[in-house]
Design an enzyme around this catalytic site. Structure first.
Site, mmCIF file in Angstrom:
data_model
loop_
_atom_site.group_PDB
_atom_site.id
_atom_site.type_symbol
_atom_site.label_atom_id
_atom_site.label_comp_id
_atom_site.label_asym_id
_atom_site.label_seq_id
_atom_site.Cartn_x
_atom_site.Cartn_y
_atom_site.Cartn_z
ATOM 1 N N HIS A 62 0.978 -1.025 0.090
ATOM 2 C CA HIS A 62 0.283 0.044 0.178
ATOM 3 C C HIS A 62 0.804 1.353 0.099
ATOM 4 O O HIS A 62 0.984 2.099 -0.662
ATOM 5 C CB HIS A 62 -0.679 0.052 1.052
ATOM 6 C CG HIS A 62 -1.835 1.241 1.051
ATOM 7 N ND1 HIS A 62 -1.894 1.275 2.368
ATOM 8 C CD2 HIS A 62 -2.416 1.905 0.431
ATOM 9 C CE1 HIS A 62 -3.002 2.918 2.419
ATOM 10 N NE2 HIS A 62 -3.263 2.715 0.946
ATOM 11 N N HIS A 81 -1.753 0.414 8.215
ATOM 12 C CA HIS A 81 -3.420 0.961 7.588
ATOM 13 C C HIS A 81 -3.685 -0.466 7.952
ATOM 14 O O HIS A 81 -5.499 -1.438 7.542
ATOM 15 C CB HIS A 81 -3.583 1.960 5.920
ATOM 16 C CG HIS A 81 -3.163 2.694 5.815
ATOM 17 N ND1 HIS A 81 -1.736 2.371 5.353
ATOM 18 C CD2 HIS A 81 -2.880 4.226 6.871
ATOM 19 C CE1 HIS A 81 -1.115 3.667 5.358
ATOM 20 N NE2 HIS A 81 -1.608 4.545 5.990
HETATM 21 FE FE1 FES Z 1 0.398 -0.984 4.758
HETATM 22 FE FE2 FES Z 1 -1.116 1.122 4.420
HETATM 23 S S1 FES Z 1 0.921 1.305 4.290
HETATM 24 S S2 FES Z 1 -1.778 -0.345 4.807
#
Ligand code: FES
Length: 133
Positions: A62, A81
């Site tokens: 992500h 997140h």
């Molecule tokens: Fe891992 Fe956003 S950086 S869920």
């Protein structure tokens, strides 16, 4: 891409790797943290005599936060997140914000040396335009 000049690097001796205990290493270079896990049962893409050893980049797909291996849940969890990735299923995201699986570190097992070697990467390491830079 399979045409990239990936190094072949010994990660660990299989006999030294305890079941479900993460082994940290860097691959394909010092700025790319990864974890190897011996699951103790056959898993998708697993290597070794029991086909139970897998490895992944630990940079979340992500936004690049370091994911942690949760030994109870047997999943990778991102603290930023809350994405969750499944090491038993090629690093596929179970829940969360990421859109890509965790990059899989392709391993080979050298029976004569009892060695687990990292030989390439399947998937793009976070923040890179190519895995070899
Ligand atoms: Fe891992 Fe956003 S950086 S869920």
């Amino acid at each position: 891409s399979t045409t990239l000049p990936y190094p072949r690097e010994v990660v660990a001796r299989l006999g030294d790797v305890a079941v479900n205990q993460p082994v940290h290493f860097n691959y394909p270079d010092s700025r790319s943290p990864c974890v190897l896990i011996r699951k103790g049962r056959e898993v998708k893409g697993g290597v070794g005599p029991d086909r139970d050893v897998v490895a992944y980049s630990t940079q979340c797909t992500h936004m690049g936060c370091p994911v942690n291996y949760d030994q109870e849940a047997e999943t990778f969890k991102c603290p930023c997140h809350y994405s969750v990735f499944d090491p038993d299923n090629a690093g596929q995201m179970v829940i969360g914000h990421a859109t890509e699986s965790l990059p899989r570190i392709i391993l080979e097992y050298d029976e004569a040396e009892d060695a687990l070697l990292a030989v390439s990467v399947d998937g793009l390491i976070y923040g890179r335009q190519a895995n070899i830079i």
